[in-house]
Scaffold this active site. Structure first.
Site, PDB file in Angstrom:
ATOM      1  CB  THR A  62     132.318  55.351 -22.538  1.00  0.00           C
ATOM      2  OG1 THR A  62     132.169  54.289 -21.581  1.00  0.00           O
ATOM      3  CG2 THR A  62     133.377  54.966 -23.546  1.00  0.00           C
ATOM      4  N   GLY A  63     131.563  57.265 -19.732  1.00  0.00           N
ATOM      5  CA  GLY A  63     130.439  57.814 -18.964  1.00  0.00           C
ATOM      6  C   GLY A  63     130.632  59.309 -18.762  1.00  0.00           C
ATOM      7  CG  ASN A  69     137.161  54.844 -15.951  1.00  0.00           C
ATOM      8  OD1 ASN A  69     136.086  54.910 -16.550  1.00  0.00           O
ATOM      9  ND2 ASN A  69     138.200  54.172 -16.427  1.00  0.00           N
ATOM     10  CE1 TYR A  94     136.850  35.696  -7.096  1.00  0.00           C
ATOM     11  CE2 TYR A  94     136.099  36.225  -4.885  1.00  0.00           C
ATOM     12  CZ  TYR A  94     137.062  36.286  -5.868  1.00  0.00           C
ATOM     13  OH  TYR A  94     138.248  36.928  -5.617  1.00  0.00           O
ATOM     14  CE1 TYR A 136     132.223  44.973 -23.837  1.00  0.00           C
ATOM     15  CE2 TYR A 136     131.299  43.368 -25.361  1.00  0.00           C
ATOM     16  CZ  TYR A 136     131.127  44.327 -24.379  1.00  0.00           C
ATOM     17  OH  TYR A 136     129.861  44.632 -23.932  1.00  0.00           O
ATOM     18  CE  LYS A 171     136.488  35.097   0.265  1.00  0.00           C
ATOM     19  NZ  LYS A 171     137.935  35.277   0.303  1.00  0.00           N
ATOM     20  CG  ASP A 221     140.442  52.218 -13.607  1.00  0.00           C
ATOM     21  OD1 ASP A 221     140.061  51.027 -13.558  1.00  0.00           O
ATOM     22  OD2 ASP A 221     141.062  52.696 -14.568  1.00  0.00           O
ATOM     23  CB  VAL A 222     136.256  48.606 -11.510  1.00  0.00           C
ATOM     24  CG1 VAL A 222     135.018  49.395 -11.131  1.00  0.00           C
ATOM     25  CG2 VAL A 222     136.321  48.316 -13.010  1.00  0.00           C
TER      26      VAL A 222
HETATM   27  P1  NAD Z   1     128.899  52.693 -21.550  1.00  0.00           P
HETATM   28  O1  NAD Z   1     130.212  52.736 -22.236  1.00  0.00           O
HETATM   29  O2  NAD Z   1     127.960  53.835 -21.716  1.00  0.00           O
HETATM   30  O3  NAD Z   1     129.056  52.468 -19.986  1.00  0.00           O
HETATM   31  C1  NAD Z   1     130.190  51.875 -19.406  1.00  0.00           C
HETATM   32  C2  NAD Z   1     130.581  52.710 -18.196  1.00  0.00           C
HETATM   33  O4  NAD Z   1     131.697  52.104 -17.549  1.00  0.00           O
HETATM   34  C3  NAD Z   1     131.013  54.128 -18.571  1.00  0.00           C
HETATM   35  O5  NAD Z   1     130.408  55.042 -17.703  1.00  0.00           O
HETATM   36  C4  NAD Z   1     132.531  54.094 -18.394  1.00  0.00           C
HETATM   37  O6  NAD Z   1     133.081  55.362 -18.118  1.00  0.00           O
HETATM   38  C5  NAD Z   1     132.656  53.109 -17.254  1.00  0.00           C
HETATM   39  N1  NAD Z   1     133.974  52.469 -17.171  1.00  0.00           N
HETATM   40  C6  NAD Z   1     134.690  51.925 -18.184  1.00  0.00           C
HETATM   41  N2  NAD Z   1     135.844  51.418 -17.699  1.00  0.00           N
HETATM   42  C7  NAD Z   1     135.835  51.648 -16.351  1.00  0.00           C
HETATM   43  C8  NAD Z   1     136.752  51.370 -15.305  1.00  0.00           C
HETATM   44  N3  NAD Z   1     137.907  50.745 -15.552  1.00  0.00           N
HETATM   45  N4  NAD Z   1     136.443  51.764 -14.042  1.00  0.00           N
HETATM   46  C9  NAD Z   1     135.275  52.416 -13.800  1.00  0.00           C
HETATM   47  N5  NAD Z   1     134.365  52.702 -14.749  1.00  0.00           N
HETATM   48  C10 NAD Z   1     134.658  52.313 -16.019  1.00  0.00           C
HETATM   49  O7  NAD Z   1     128.196  51.329 -22.017  1.00  0.00           O
HETATM   50  P2  NAD Z   1     126.768  50.723 -21.697  1.00  0.00           P
HETATM   51  O8  NAD Z   1     126.130  50.441 -22.988  1.00  0.00           O
HETATM   52  O9  NAD Z   1     126.069  51.520 -20.680  1.00  0.00           O
HETATM   53  O10 NAD Z   1     127.202  49.327 -21.070  1.00  0.00           O
HETATM   54  C11 NAD Z   1     127.144  49.057 -19.676  1.00  0.00           C
HETATM   55  C12 NAD Z   1     127.525  47.600 -19.437  1.00  0.00           C
HETATM   56  O11 NAD Z   1     126.612  46.746 -20.119  1.00  0.00           O
HETATM   57  C13 NAD Z   1     128.924  47.242 -19.930  1.00  0.00           C
HETATM   58  O12 NAD Z   1     129.533  46.369 -19.009  1.00  0.00           O
HETATM   59  C14 NAD Z   1     128.650  46.525 -21.233  1.00  0.00           C
HETATM   60  O13 NAD Z   1     129.660  45.592 -21.528  1.00  0.00           O
HETATM   61  C15 NAD Z   1     127.328  45.854 -20.946  1.00  0.00           C
HETATM   62  N6  NAD Z   1     126.597  45.594 -22.203  1.00  0.00           N
HETATM   63  C16 NAD Z   1     126.010  46.626 -22.890  1.00  0.00           C
HETATM   64  C17 NAD Z   1     125.359  46.359 -24.100  1.00  0.00           C
HETATM   65  C18 NAD Z   1     124.684  47.441 -24.897  1.00  0.00           C
HETATM   66  O14 NAD Z   1     124.187  47.147 -25.978  1.00  0.00           O
HETATM   67  N7  NAD Z   1     124.607  48.677 -24.445  1.00  0.00           N
HETATM   68  C19 NAD Z   1     125.340  45.052 -24.590  1.00  0.00           C
HETATM   69  C20 NAD Z   1     125.975  44.050 -23.871  1.00  0.00           C
HETATM   70  C21 NAD Z   1     126.577  44.328 -22.673  1.00  0.00           C
END
Ligand code: NAD
Ligand code: UDP
Length: 312
Positions: free
Chosen positions: A36-37, A33, A158, A144, A104, A57-58
């Protein structure tokens, strides 16, 4: 060739994962969505017929056909996940329900990008998977932490209730190119501050620790986890066990960038974990995986990336 869905695929880790799985000749559906991407993160993949990018959006259901799902959608930086905390919880919980429902229906294997934050401010060190954590359920990080904990619960229910093939990876602090320069996480903040000659902002006295994993190592772990035997569900810690204080990180980045920046201390955010280091014995044994990139080498590549942003 598998049909692989990556939610959050336009984000920092997701875009590297898309790249790696495309190189292995799979068909990739990247869903994001763009909270942050950035489309820019995957622009170089878009000319290939086996890559598809979808704005979605998931927290809403998704009807597509897949063989495997990597569920990464969720902002990871405290600044971003605290911006709209209700949406953060919805993304983790409703997002997990929607993606598990999809898995599923399609009988897909599904991997959850969980986090070291499920351990909260841990009183067991280093953190092992059997430790149930110390999370404040009503603090500013809870949207979070508890969202991710509930997602893990849903994955295991699940699995038990519907025989779904699940994989849960608990990711520890990961860094590298394509982090947003202004996303508030410590590695990107310090590098950008050092390159600009701005003050390096240490929250608290800098004695808190983290263990930083380079993104290529982490992506390798996620792919190994997805490919592991069906009986292996995790949760499994994925991270680099080499631990550093935040002050040491600041000093290293100042040295590597030859910066004139000064270190300044700011207030420590509420519930900021004091120590964090993964015990990766399980990942070593079950996935035959351990990180290959040391902090200095990974930081070099990341500094190079942020320098290239400044000149484009
Ligand atoms: P990031 O913020 O760069 O990536 C998250 C992505 O999810 C983004 O592209 C954002 O636009 C998208 N997003 C957010 N909400 C959404 C929604 N409702 N629907 C669709 N897309 C959505 O962060 P990242 O560092 O790349 O993290 C990726 C995953 O890894 C996350 O789930 C995060 O919790 C997990 N994680 C990351 C770290 C780290 O240190 N980078 C540590 C622990 C866990
Ligand atoms: N931090 C810091 N200065 C910054 C950004 C973060 O001192 O400019 C600290 C933060 O308080 C925490 C650590 O660095 O102790 C890691 O923060 P980050 O937001 O990267 O990740 P997390 O706290 O989720 O591990």
């Amino acid at each position: 060739m598998k049909r692989i869905l990556i939610t959050g695929g336009a984000g920092f880790i997701g875009s590297h994962l898309c790249e790696r799985l495309m190189a292995e000749n799979h068909e990739i559906l990247c869903v994001d969505n763009y909270f942050t991407g950035r489309r820019h993160n995957v622009a170089h993949l878009m000319s290939q017929a086996s890559f598809e990018l979808m704005r979605h959006d998931v927290t809403f259901p998704l009807y597509v056909e897949t063989d495997e799902i990597y569920n990464l959608a969720c902002p990871a930086s405290p600044m971003h996940y605290q911006f709209d905390p209700v949406q953060t919880t919805k993304t983790s919980v409703h997002g997990a329900i929607n993606m598990l429902g999809l898995a599923k229906r399609t009988r897909s294997k599904i991997l959850q990008a969980s986090t070291s934050e499920v351990y909260g401010d841990p009183d067991v060190h280093p953190q092992v998977e059997g430790y149930n954590g110390n999370v404040n359920p009503i603090g500013p990080r809870a949207c979070y932490d508890e969202g991710k904990r509930c997602a893990e619960t849903l994955f295991f229910d699940y699995h038990r209730q519907h025989n779904l093939r699940i994989k849960v990876g608990r990711i520890f602090n990961t860094y590298g190119p394509r982090m947003l320069p202004n996303d508030g996480r410590v590695v990107s903040n310090f590098i950008v501050q050092a390159l600009n000659g701005d003050d390096i902002t240490i929250y608290g006295d800098g004695s808190q620790t983290r263990s930083f994993c380079y993104v290529d190592d982490l992506v390798d772990a996620l792919i190994r986890l997805m490919g592991s035997a069906d009986a292996f569900t995790g949760p499994v810690n994925l991270g680099n066990p080499s631990e550093a204080t935040i002050l040491e990180l600041a000093e290293l980045i100042i040295k590597m960038t030859k910066s004139r920046s000064k270190i300044v201390n700011k207030a420590l955010p509420q519930d900021d974990p004091v120590r964090r280091r993964p015990d990766i014995s399980l990942a070593k044994e079950a996935l035959d995986w351990e990180p290959q990139v040391c902090l200095e080498h990974g930081l070099e590549k990341t500094v190079h990336y942020f320098k290239s942003l400044a000149t484009t």
